[in-house]
Scaffold this motif. Sequence first.
Motif, PDB file in Angstrom:
ATOM      1  N   ILE A  69      35.303  37.789  34.064  1.00  0.00           N
ATOM      2  CA  ILE A  69      36.487  38.521  34.517  1.00  0.00           C
ATOM      3  C   ILE A  69      36.316  39.975  34.104  1.00  0.00           C
ATOM      4  CG2 ILE A  69      38.998  38.741  34.267  1.00  0.00           C
ATOM      5  CD1 ILE A  69      38.528  35.555  33.378  1.00  0.00           C
ATOM      6  N   THR A  70      36.438  40.893  35.053  1.00  0.00           N
ATOM      7  CA  THR A  70      36.228  42.308  34.730  1.00  0.00           C
ATOM      8  C   THR A  70      37.529  43.113  34.813  1.00  0.00           C
ATOM      9  OG1 THR A  70      35.528  42.659  37.016  1.00  0.00           O
ATOM     10  CG2 THR A  70      33.795  42.343  35.387  1.00  0.00           C
ATOM     11  N   ASN A  71      38.597  42.463  35.284  1.00  0.00           N
ATOM     12  CA  ASN A  71      39.919  43.098  35.292  1.00  0.00           C
ATOM     13  C   ASN A  71      40.947  41.972  35.135  1.00  0.00           C
ATOM     14  OD1 ASN A  71      42.396  44.252  35.882  1.00  0.00           O
ATOM     15  ND2 ASN A  71      41.595  45.550  37.518  1.00  0.00           N
ATOM     16  N   TYR A  72      41.641  41.985  34.000  1.00  0.00           N
ATOM     17  CA  TYR A  72      42.548  40.874  33.679  1.00  0.00           C
ATOM     18  C   TYR A  72      43.906  40.972  34.368  1.00  0.00           C
ATOM     19  CZ  TYR A  72      39.357  38.735  30.380  1.00  0.00           C
ATOM     20  OH  TYR A  72      38.290  38.089  29.828  1.00  0.00           O
ATOM     21  N   GLU A  73      44.106  42.024  35.147  1.00  0.00           N
ATOM     22  CA  GLU A  73      45.352  42.128  35.911  1.00  0.00           C
ATOM     23  C   GLU A  73      45.379  40.961  36.899  1.00  0.00           C
ATOM     24  OE1 GLU A  73      47.384  44.880  39.342  1.00  0.00           O
ATOM     25  OE2 GLU A  73      45.651  45.683  38.276  1.00  0.00           O
ATOM     26  N   LYS A  74      46.572  40.334  37.054  1.00  0.00           N
ATOM     27  CA  LYS A  74      46.643  39.212  37.986  1.00  0.00           C
ATOM     28  C   LYS A  74      47.428  39.598  39.229  1.00  0.00           C
ATOM     29  CE  LYS A  74      45.679  35.101  35.366  1.00  0.00           C
ATOM     30  NZ  LYS A  74      46.177  33.797  34.896  1.00  0.00           N
ATOM     31  N   VAL A  91      49.206  31.681  44.418  1.00  0.00           N
ATOM     32  CA  VAL A  91      48.345  31.422  43.256  1.00  0.00           C
ATOM     33  C   VAL A  91      47.994  32.747  42.582  1.00  0.00           C
ATOM     34  CG1 VAL A  91      46.163  30.402  42.474  1.00  0.00           C
ATOM     35  CG2 VAL A  91      47.311  29.462  44.491  1.00  0.00           C
ATOM     36  N   PRO A  92      48.276  32.863  41.274  1.00  0.00           N
ATOM     37  CA  PRO A  92      47.859  34.080  40.577  1.00  0.00           C
ATOM     38  C   PRO A  92      46.356  34.043  40.296  1.00  0.00           C
ATOM     39  CG  PRO A  92      49.086  32.620  39.090  1.00  0.00           C
ATOM     40  CD  PRO A  92      48.970  31.914  40.405  1.00  0.00           C
TER      41      PRO A  92
END
Length: 164
Positions: A69-74, A91-92
């Motif tokens: 995962i390179t960006n944890y924003e959902k 789905v997030p």
Amino acid sequence: MLQLLKKMRSVMHSYGSFGLAAPQVGVPLSIFIVEFSEKIYEEFSPEIRKSREMAIIPFKVFINPELKITNYEKVCFPEACESVRGFSADVPRYREVLVTGLSAEGKPVSWQVSGWAARIVQHEMDHLSGRLYTDIMVRSTFTCTCWDKVNRTGGRIYVPFSPK
Ligand SMILES: [Zn+2]
């Protein structure tokens, strides 16, 4: 191996879907394929394409893939799956991921993706761990996609569980 990939691609095309993992066709290998063709891309409205960050994806194969995962924003958008046919739910998913693995030719490949492509990758990676979107969906958004048709035809429909 090539025979399997060809078969997976034809199954994916026959369902009009844009991602498929080997376990979905009963093959216990860590492989997934992706292809978001121009034809499928055109089926979505410009507004949806923009909000979901869609772009055309040429056919890709990942053998023994690993995900970072390179960006944890959902981000949360509707998803469907041929293993849960006839339904959809929000789905997030993480916004950006890096997937690495081997190509169909056995060469190392890596693919940094965001938006829609990142969603497809996470969905297919989940299949390889025996997880479906229904395990992580926003439950209140789970919808039978047949209802439109059911209402329009007064309930007289046939819901096929084989390719269109
Ligand atoms: Zn699926």
